[in-house]
Design an enzyme around this catalytic site. Structure first.
Site, PDB file in Angstrom:
ATOM      1  N   ASN A 194       0.861  -1.193   0.000  1.00  0.00           N
ATOM      2  CA  ASN A 194       0.000   0.000   0.000  1.00  0.00           C
ATOM      3  C   ASN A 194       0.891   1.235   0.000  1.00  0.00           C
ATOM      4  O   ASN A 194       2.120   1.142   0.023  1.00  0.00           O
ATOM      5  CB  ASN A 194      -0.961  -0.025   1.201  1.00  0.00           C
ATOM      6  CG  ASN A 194      -0.205  -0.058   2.507  1.00  0.00           C
ATOM      7  OD1 ASN A 194       0.484   0.887   2.859  1.00  0.00           O
ATOM      8  ND2 ASN A 194      -0.302  -1.167   3.235  1.00  0.00           N
TER       9      ASN A 194
ATOM     10  N   PHE B 249      -4.480   3.794  14.640  1.00  0.00           N
ATOM     11  CA  PHE B 249      -4.716   4.802  13.611  1.00  0.00           C
ATOM     12  C   PHE B 249      -5.890   4.354  12.754  1.00  0.00           C
ATOM     13  O   PHE B 249      -6.110   3.154  12.580  1.00  0.00           O
ATOM     14  CB  PHE B 249      -3.465   4.973  12.727  1.00  0.00           C
ATOM     15  CG  PHE B 249      -2.510   5.994  13.264  1.00  0.00           C
ATOM     16  CD1 PHE B 249      -1.852   5.776  14.465  1.00  0.00           C
ATOM     17  CD2 PHE B 249      -2.294   7.183  12.588  1.00  0.00           C
ATOM     18  CE1 PHE B 249      -0.987   6.721  14.974  1.00  0.00           C
ATOM     19  CE2 PHE B 249      -1.426   8.140  13.087  1.00  0.00           C
ATOM     20  CZ  PHE B 249      -0.771   7.911  14.286  1.00  0.00           C
TER      21      PHE B 249
HETATM   22  O1  C5P Z   1      -8.566  -2.153  10.353  1.00  0.00           O
HETATM   23  P1  C5P Z   1      -7.746  -1.013   9.900  1.00  0.00           P
HETATM   24  O2  C5P Z   1      -6.599  -1.443   9.064  1.00  0.00           O
HETATM   25  O3  C5P Z   1      -8.476   0.116   9.311  1.00  0.00           O
HETATM   26  O4  C5P Z   1      -7.179  -0.427  11.299  1.00  0.00           O
HETATM   27  C1  C5P Z   1      -6.172   0.474  11.347  1.00  0.00           C
HETATM   28  C2  C5P Z   1      -5.387   0.306  12.626  1.00  0.00           C
HETATM   29  O5  C5P Z   1      -5.193  -1.061  12.933  1.00  0.00           O
HETATM   30  C3  C5P Z   1      -3.997   0.904  12.523  1.00  0.00           C
HETATM   31  O6  C5P Z   1      -3.614   1.332  13.807  1.00  0.00           O
HETATM   32  C4  C5P Z   1      -3.173  -0.287  12.072  1.00  0.00           C
HETATM   33  O7  C5P Z   1      -1.818  -0.148  12.410  1.00  0.00           O
HETATM   34  C5  C5P Z   1      -3.826  -1.399  12.847  1.00  0.00           C
HETATM   35  N1  C5P Z   1      -3.776  -2.726  12.194  1.00  0.00           N
HETATM   36  C6  C5P Z   1      -2.974  -3.704  12.728  1.00  0.00           C
HETATM   37  N2  C5P Z   1      -2.974  -4.952  12.144  1.00  0.00           N
HETATM   38  C7  C5P Z   1      -3.731  -5.214  11.065  1.00  0.00           C
HETATM   39  C8  C5P Z   1      -4.560  -4.209  10.514  1.00  0.00           C
HETATM   40  C9  C5P Z   1      -4.547  -2.969  11.088  1.00  0.00           C
HETATM   41  O8  C5P Z   1      -2.269  -3.463  13.705  1.00  0.00           O
HETATM   42  N3  C5P Z   1      -3.707  -6.408  10.516  1.00  0.00           N
END
Ligand code: C5P
Length: 409
Positions: free
Chosen positions: A211, A326
């Protein structure tokens, strides 16, 4: 934290009867070898003269926002960042209100709005003005932003009334300033884990899913936590950024590697998950997937990745005291991010609008909302390093405030 050879403060003198005490404060500061650059408001100059401030500080006194000489020698932005600490003394009800409202209609308020230097205020006002709900609301706003208050004291005031409102004595303010300049950084002895950057999920030996995250915000947070005295582990996905100085950086590629590196960094006091972790991975092909005929399109089977933030947020003896997530959203930012905070179980969510038009993803600036159990606070657009410093100031306040046990059982 590196300490400058000469410590210096910007002293903002406002219009109150206690302004004369600022002169004594300058004398004390100079005796401690602290350089004082005075800024005086229009009302302040009715109580003490710029000449007195100049004579005692040995410095030019700044007063006029629109003075061309001010701008050619040192603009208000440079002035706002020229010292280790900004001290407002006396801080009148009026300047507190203008600071809380974010006004910038004279040099003092402009400097206070433009700065990311710590601010200490010494309020001085009539007891009724101090106790007025408007002033109390302003104080709460400023404290929540990290402004430090010294005083006021309870006692007899110039207006012959008695109660809280009398400015702290110059030696008390002096001690607070010296302590602030020489004291330990606020997160000394604390440990922090920060995730940053994207993850790369291999498809085959040459291709991967990724990404657009640059890692800039997460790296800035890691640096700001280290500058505040914390021992920081930064678990970073692939970025082009150099390792931040004073931070233990662990480079990983995939979400599963990031998860393992985070688990290895526990226990810690603070976890800030700023990484844009891929939600899925694929079981990679052992060899490069070959393009055979134009119609033979390979199908990728996506497998969910671990949710690092949700895992770190789970109740456990290893849970960090403060877990910050975040939320990069493109619509209904506060609503979606608030729901995410509850779903993930973290304490705070830093939410931002990453629609392409905002230029935030991959850019140097950010405009965030900080969401906790009590509500949502919108911060104006600012540099990502400033967001980081302000967030870290909030983290320091949180960790220094006793919390009810129930939330993080
Ligand atoms: O679910 P989403 O990706 O929108 O959530 C964002 C938050 O979750 C961010 O703080 C990101 O670092 C964390 N995250 C994580 N592990 C994942 C997906 C997101 O720690 N697999």
């Amino acid at each position: 934290m590196t300490r400058r050879a000469e410590r210096s403060i910007l002293l903002v003198v406002c219009g109150g009867i206690a302004a004369y005490k600022a002169l004594e404060l300058i004398r004390g500061l100079r005796e401690h070898g602290i350089r004082v650059r005075p800024v005086i408001t229009e009302a302040g100059s009715r109580f003490v003269t710029p000449l007195s401030l100049q004579a005692l500080s040995g410095e030019r006194v700044f007063s006029d926002l629109f003075s061309l000489t001010d701008e050619s020698e040192m603009g208000h932005i440079a002035l706002s960042r020229s010292s280790d600490l900004i001290v407002v003394c006396p801080a009148t009800a009026d300047i507190l209100a203008r600071m809380a409202a974010g006004l910038a209609d004279d040099l003092a308020t402009t400097v206070l709005l433009a700065t990311d230097t710590p601010v200490l205020v010494a309020p001085a006002m009539n007891v009724r003005m101090w106790e007025h709900p408007a002033t109390q609301a302003n104080i709460a706003t400023l404290k929540a932003r990290g402004v430090e208050f010294i005083g006021p004291e309870v006692g007899r005031m110039a207006c012959n009334e008695t109660g809280p409102g009398r400015m702290a004595e110059p030696e008390t303010i002096l001690a607070a300033i010296v302590n602030r300049l020489d004291g330990e950084p606020p997160l000394t002895g604390r440990t922090a884990l920060v995730t940053a950057g994207p993850t790369h999920e291999p498809v085959d030996p040459v291709r991967y899913l990724a990404n657009r995250s640059s890692g800039v915000q997460g790296y800035a947070i890691a640096s700001a936590l280290a500058a505040a005295g914390a021992e920081v582990t930064l678990v970073s996905g692939p970025t082009t950024l150099p390792d931040p100085p004073g931070v233990r950086t662990v480079r990983v590629e995939t979400a599963r590697e990031m998860q393992a590196a985070c688990t290895a960094a526990l226990p810690c006091d603070i976890a800030v998950c700023a990484a844009a972790v891929a939600d899925w991975h694929v079981i990679p092909a052992p060899q490069k997937i070959k393009k055979t005929t134009p119609d033979a399109v390979p199908t990728l089977k996506l497998v969910p990745n671990p949710d690092i933030l949700a895992t770190l947020s789970q109740p456990s003896p290893m849970r960090p005291r403060l877990v910050v997530g975040f939320a990069a959203e493109t619509e209904h930012v506060a609503e979606h991010a608030g729901a995410k905070r509850l779903r993930k179980g973290c304490d705070w969510i830093v939410a931002n609008d990453v629609s392409p038009a905002t230029g935030i993803m991959g850019g140097t600036e950010n405009e965030i909302m900080l969401i906790d159990a009590t509500g949502c606070e919108h911060w104006p657009r600012m540099d990502k390093t400033q967001v980081a410093r302000r967030l870290v100031a909030r983290i320091a306040i949180f960790l220094h405030t006793p919390q009810p046990d129930s939330e993080i059982a």
